[in-house]
Design an enzyme around this catalytic site. Structure first.
Site, PDB file in Angstrom:
ATOM      1  CG  ASP A 164      -2.080   0.943   1.068  1.00  0.00           C
ATOM      2  OD1 ASP A 164      -2.753   0.862   0.201  1.00  0.00           O
ATOM      3  OD2 ASP A 164      -2.731   1.511   1.932  1.00  0.00           O
TER       4      ASP A 164
ATOM      5  NE  ARG B 187       4.056   0.495  -5.724  1.00  0.00           N
ATOM      6  CZ  ARG B 187       3.565   1.198  -6.395  1.00  0.00           C
ATOM      7  NH1 ARG B 187       4.301   1.931  -7.756  1.00  0.00           N
ATOM      8  NH2 ARG B 187       2.609   2.165  -6.128  1.00  0.00           N
TER       9      ARG B 187
ATOM     10  CE  LYS C   7       6.867   5.275 -10.456  1.00  0.00           C
ATOM     11  NZ  LYS C   7       6.460   5.552 -10.495  1.00  0.00           N
TER      12      LYS C   7
END
Length: 194
Positions: A69, A178, A172
């Site tokens: 999440d 993440r 990225k």
């Protein structure tokens, strides 16, 4: 090769994570195990939602899995949108509306500090472990870039002139929240394989 379910239907996330996890594991999506129901995300924390999602899959299918999440936490908005990032402007998970709401709320505010935070819950052999990734940056006053998804067009990480949406995926993937959380997960999984 061991199989690990990534509890997501988000193709962008799946590509990002599969790119980072290399040889020892085959990453499967919810679609691959014919799981099409909406997985509950009712916790009021990012960590709680990740845990809720991985437990849902493990309890129902009995397969090792992980779930993540992510939230965008903006300092001047007391950490909002945070756990509600995906549905900040409504239940339909419309990121264009979410971004517009953030930009409107940030209008005229000089403190633009923000951070993306990802928490991964891994359930392996019935045991749960957590992995976290955080990247600090600022919220711009307007959207820039076409890549990425979510709030990427308005988030510029510290030390960069580009938003996440202006960066190639490879770039990225080296620095994102993440990516950091997944690297921590991968390092853990790789140690188990040694």
């Amino acid at each position: 090769m061991k199989k690990l379910i990534f509890a997501t239907n988000n193709q962008h996330k799946l590509e990002e994570v599969s790119h980072l996890i290399k040889d020892n594991y085959k990453i499967l999506s919810l679609k691959d195990i014919n799981c099409f129901e909406e997985i509950p995300e009712t916790s009021d924390t990012i960590k709680g939602n990740a845990s809720q999602k991985s437990h849902y899959i493990f309890d129902k299918f009995g397969i090792d899995c992980f779930a993540d999440d992510t939230g965008l936490e903006i300092e001047a908005l007391d950490g909002k949108p945070g756990v509600y990032s995906a549905r900040y402007a409504g239940e339909e998970h419309n990121f264009e509306k979410n971004m517009n709401k953030v930009l409107a709320e940030m209008n005229g505010i000089t403190n633009r500090k923000a951070r993306f935070k990802t928490v991964i819950s891994l359930i392996l052999n019935g045991e749960e472990r957590f992995f976290e990734g955080i990247i600090n940056g600022v919220i711009l006053t307007e959207k820039r870039g076409q890549e990425g998804f979510g709030y990427d067009p308005v988030f510029q990480p510290n030390g960069y002139d580009l938003t996440f949406a202006e960066m190639p995926l490879e770039e990225k993937n080296k620095i994102s929240h993440r990516a950091i959380a997944v690297r921590n997960l991968v390092n853990y999984l790789n140690k188990l394989s040694e």
